[in-house]
Design an enzyme around this catalytic site. Structure first.
Site, PDB file in Angstrom:
ATOM      1  NE  ARG A 101      23.242  37.716 -61.681  1.00 13.00           N
ATOM      2  CZ  ARG A 101      22.740  37.037 -62.712  1.00 13.00           C
ATOM      3  NH1 ARG A 101      22.144  37.304 -63.637  1.00 13.00           N
ATOM      4  NH2 ARG A 101      23.360  35.478 -62.036  1.00 13.00           N
ATOM      5  CG  HIS A 128      27.671  34.290 -60.885  1.00 13.91           C
ATOM      6  ND1 HIS A 128      26.797  33.110 -60.394  1.00 13.91           N
ATOM      7  CD2 HIS A 128      27.044  33.818 -62.070  1.00 13.91           C
ATOM      8  CE1 HIS A 128      25.908  32.670 -61.058  1.00 13.91           C
ATOM      9  NE2 HIS A 128      25.947  33.129 -62.298  1.00 13.91           N
ATOM     10  CD  GLN A 131      26.632  29.357 -63.193  1.00 13.75           C
ATOM     11  OE1 GLN A 131      25.691  29.563 -63.465  1.00 13.75           O
ATOM     12  NE2 GLN A 131      27.456  28.016 -64.312  1.00 13.75           N
ATOM     13  CG  ASP A 223      30.460  33.381 -68.764  1.00 13.18           C
ATOM     14  OD1 ASP A 223      30.133  33.266 -69.399  1.00 13.18           O
ATOM     15  OD2 ASP A 223      31.003  34.274 -68.351  1.00 13.18           O
ATOM     16  CB  CYS A 263      27.603  29.954 -66.309  1.00 13.27           C
ATOM     17  SG  CYS A 263      28.030  31.590 -67.303  1.00 13.27           S
ATOM     18  NE  ARG A 291      23.440  28.856 -60.415  1.00 10.68           N
ATOM     19  CZ  ARG A 291      22.907  30.235 -61.220  1.00 10.68           C
ATOM     20  NH1 ARG A 291      23.232  30.155 -62.067  1.00 10.68           N
ATOM     21  NH2 ARG A 291      22.842  31.311 -60.388  1.00 10.68           N
TER      22      ARG A 291
HETATM   23  N1   CP Z   1      24.804  31.510 -65.021  1.00 11.67           N
HETATM   24  C1   CP Z   1      23.283  32.412 -64.525  1.00 11.67           C
HETATM   25  O1   CP Z   1      23.616  33.098 -63.641  1.00 11.67           O
HETATM   26  O2   CP Z   1      22.071  33.035 -65.099  1.00 11.67           O
HETATM   27  P1   CP Z   1      21.727  33.595 -65.435  1.00 11.67           P
HETATM   28  O3   CP Z   1      21.790  35.208 -65.877  1.00 11.67           O
HETATM   29  O4   CP Z   1      20.658  33.882 -66.901  1.00 11.67           O
HETATM   30  O5   CP Z   1      20.762  34.255 -63.903  1.00 11.67           O
HETATM   31  N1  NVA Z   2      30.009  36.201 -67.077  1.00 14.88           N
HETATM   32  C1  NVA Z   2      28.972  36.739 -66.764  1.00 14.88           C
HETATM   33  C2  NVA Z   2      27.951  35.553 -65.674  1.00 14.88           C
HETATM   34  C3  NVA Z   2      26.485  35.746 -67.189  1.00 14.88           C
HETATM   35  C4  NVA Z   2      25.887  35.019 -65.874  1.00 14.88           C
HETATM   36  C5  NVA Z   2      28.457  38.016 -66.850  1.00 14.88           C
HETATM   37  O1  NVA Z   2      28.455  38.159 -65.341  1.00 14.88           O
HETATM   38  O2  NVA Z   2      27.578  38.732 -67.074  1.00 14.88           O
END
Ligand code: CP
Ligand code: NVA
Length: 310
Positions: A101, A128, A131, A223, A263, A291
């Site tokens: 990530r 993502h 997700q 989101d 998400c 997930r």
């Molecule tokens: N939805 C998601 O990716 O959550 P986290 O940021 O907690 O991993």
């Molecule tokens: N759009 C959000 C998603 C988190 C899972 C971010 O990137 O922070």
């Protein structure tokens, strides 16, 4: 050639459908496929915080009999200037697969170019894909099929929105996106998905009118307004996005069978009200659970190249 998940394009329609089938089996056995990749090692690098992704990947690795090794940037020499390429070369000697990530999509792609093991995008500023796999599993569990489905995405045309756009293109459902002006999804991602919709059905609508997007929708998705890395813009975005809150009045315009997806993490009171996220239409906790199964299936798919459990 090494298989990776960089965006949903890495899987395509067939790969997504295989993932859903494998994940449905994992759901039925609560992820316990302990002999499948016994002795394997899954690396996880997090340059941004995570609750779901970290724990679901660690749980998935355990389910497959793998050792999960989670690393933060301050624990890696990457943070002190070791190159992404050298990190990829070295970690490939220890690990069976690596999820990351991070901020720039190009970083995940560079890691993949220099690694000999599968690289999994666990969220970037632009995508993502993990997700979206859980999101489409939630749709499939609810509706059985994607043909004719209308999903509304309300809010920022962000990473989560981009991956959902790609999912719609491959699975042939309609995604009606409503964002404030200037916050639309990237046109090249929309164009790519529209081309796929020509073969698979469905379509991608992009507009600014929330009511128009939600009217008749089978699922309403939102989101956060400010993603990780955009914290400084939070107040300004709260003003700009104020008309893009999913509340009970907006949900009432959707189909009678409509579900609510997010998400997570949610900023309650901003993009969604408590009554919606805690209400009977909400499927967000199931979506979060999925997930685990979709990621466990994904690791298996990428590492073995198999389409069935062997
Ligand atoms: N939805 C998601 O990716 O959550 P986290 O940021 O907690 O991993
Ligand atoms: N759009 C959000 C998603 C988190 C899972 C971010 O990137 O922070």
């Amino acid at each position: 050639m090494t298989r990776h998940l960089l965006t949903l394009d890495s899987l395509g329609r067939d790969g997504i459908l295989v993932n859903l089938e494998l994940a449905a089996h994992l759901k039925s056995i609560k992820g316990m496929a302990r002999d499948t990749l016994a002795g394997g090692r899954l690396g996880l690098i997090f340059d941004k915080p995570s609750t779901r992704t970290r724990v679901s990947f660690e749980t998935a690795a355990f389910g497959l009999g793998m050792l999960p090794i989670t690393l933060r940037p301050d624990e890696l020499q990457l943070g002190r200037g070791e190159t992404v390429a050298d990190t990829a070369r070295v970690l490939s000697r220890y690990l069976t697969a690596l999820a990351i990530r991070t901020f720039e999509q190009s970083r995940v792609e560079e890691l993949a170019r220099h690694s000999t093991i599968p690289i999994i995008n666990a969220l970037t500023d632009d995508h993502h894909p993990c997700q979206a796999l859980a999101d489409v599993m939630a749709l499939q569990e609810e509706f059985g099929d994607f043909a004719g489905l209308r999903v509304a995405f309300i809010g920022d045309g962000n990473n989560v929105c981009h991956s959902l756009i790609q999912a719609a293109g491959y699975l042939g459902f309609t995604l009606a996106i409503s964002t404030p002006a200037g916050f639309e999804p990237k046109p090249e991602i929309v164009a790519g998905a529209r081309a796929n919709c020509e073969a698979n059905g469905g379509g991608i609508e992009v507009g600014h009118d929330v009511r128009e997007a939600v009217r008749g929708a089978d699922a309403v998705y939102t989101d956060v307004w400010a993603s990780m890395g955009q914290e400084k813009e939070r107040e300004e975005r709260a003003r700009i996005f104020a008309g893009y809150r999913v509340d009970a009045a907006l949900m009432s315009l959707a189909s009678r069978r409509a579900i609510f997806l997010h998400c997570l993490p949610a900023h309650r009171g901003d993009e969604v009200t408590d009554e919606v996220i805690d209400g009977p239409q909400s499927r967000v906790w199931d979506e979060a659970e999925y997930r685990w199964y979709t990621e466990e299936a994904l690791i298996y798919q990428l590492v073995t190249g198999e389409e069935r459990w062997t």
